[in-house]
Scaffold this motif. Structure first.
Motif, short mmCIF file in Angstrom:
data_model
loop_
_atom_site.label_atom_id
_atom_site.label_comp_id
_atom_site.label_asym_id
_atom_site.label_seq_id
_atom_site.Cartn_x
_atom_site.Cartn_y
_atom_site.Cartn_z
N SER A 116 0.80 -1.22 0.00
CA SER A 116 0.00 0.00 0.00
C SER A 116 0.83 1.28 0.00
O SER A 116 0.27 2.38 0.08
N GLU B 272 -8.75 2.94 -1.80
CA GLU B 272 -8.91 1.65 -1.13
C GLU B 272 -10.29 1.03 -1.36
O GLU B 272 -10.64 0.06 -0.68
N SER C 228 -5.76 -2.60 -0.93
CA SER C 228 -4.39 -2.92 -1.33
C SER C 228 -4.13 -4.40 -1.13
O SER C 228 -4.50 -4.97 -0.10
#
Length: 228
Positions: A18, A83, A87
């Motif tokens: 991420s 998001e 991720s």
């Protein structure tokens, strides 16, 4: 199982891929707040801190409560949009966590993420089952303060000598050191391995699955059937 009973993991950059989204969201928030754009390396250098502390490090001459609140709002808004599709975990993470559970380890997360963010990711990907306890920066102290680890150890009833912290930032490794806990650095996350090595982790790994191999090497043949 090795002499370690508890494995404690950072989230972003250690378990989840991420980092790119965090860097982008910091840039977007900074622009929206009228702050200068910093280079990616500088932003990666604060990943692991709670967001208010990170803002203070990146923009020490501009920090006040109003700015922090606006920055947090802009950051969260953009990061949440990214998001919508969570991720992904790094290769080998899900398989290794399953093996660690089978081997009898207690597993924990110590993260700079907020509680709402972590819970959203865990529930969205069905990962709650892996972890005995999770601690987030907005409910305790930000890394590198050792409070998160101390709370995890108290919950698990395990002394520091039987715990291991795995992370990709100096803040993870400094937190572990201050808690009297061994650490392993991951070289694929936010910060360069040569920087992490200055914190004297017991090992550095280039792929998450190498952690199992390393645990096997320190434990001997007793975990050969479970981990690696």
């Amino acid at each position: 199982m090795s002499s370690y009973q508890v494995l404690i993991f950072d989230w972003d950059g250690t378990l989840a891929d991420s980092i790119g989204r965090i860097v982008e969201s910091i840039h977007i928030a900074a622009h929206g707040c009228g702050l200068s754009r910093l280079d990616d390396a500088a932003v990666k250098g604060i990943i692991g801190l709670a967001l208010p502390e990170a803002i203070g490090v990146l923009y020490p001459d501009h920090v006040d409560d109003a700015l922090i609140q606006e920055f947090r709002h802009r950051y969260s808004e953009h990061y949440l949009a990214l998001e919508a599709q969570p991720s992904p975990l790094y290769p080998g993470v899900a398989e290794s966590l399953s093996r660690f559970r089978e081997a009898g380890y207690l597993l924990a997360v110590a993260t700079g993420k907020g509680r709402r963010g972590l819970d959203r990711v865990l529930s969205g990907q069905g990962l709650e089952r892996f972890f005995d306890i999770t601690r987030c920066a907005d409910e305790t102290a930000s890394k590198p303060d050792p409070l998160m680890i101390r709370q995890i150890l108290a919950h698990c009833g395990v002394p520091p000598a039987q715990a291991l912290m795995v992370g990709d930032s100096v803040f993870d490794l400094q937190m572990a050191h201050r808690a009297g806990v061994d650490s392993v650095a991951v070289a694929y996350g936010a910060q360069p391995v040569e920087v992490l090595q200055r914190c004297e982790p017991r090992a550095a790994i280039n792929h998450f699955s190498e952690l199992g191999t390393w645990l096997r090497s320190v434990a001997g043949s007793e975990v050969n059937d479970y981990v690696g």
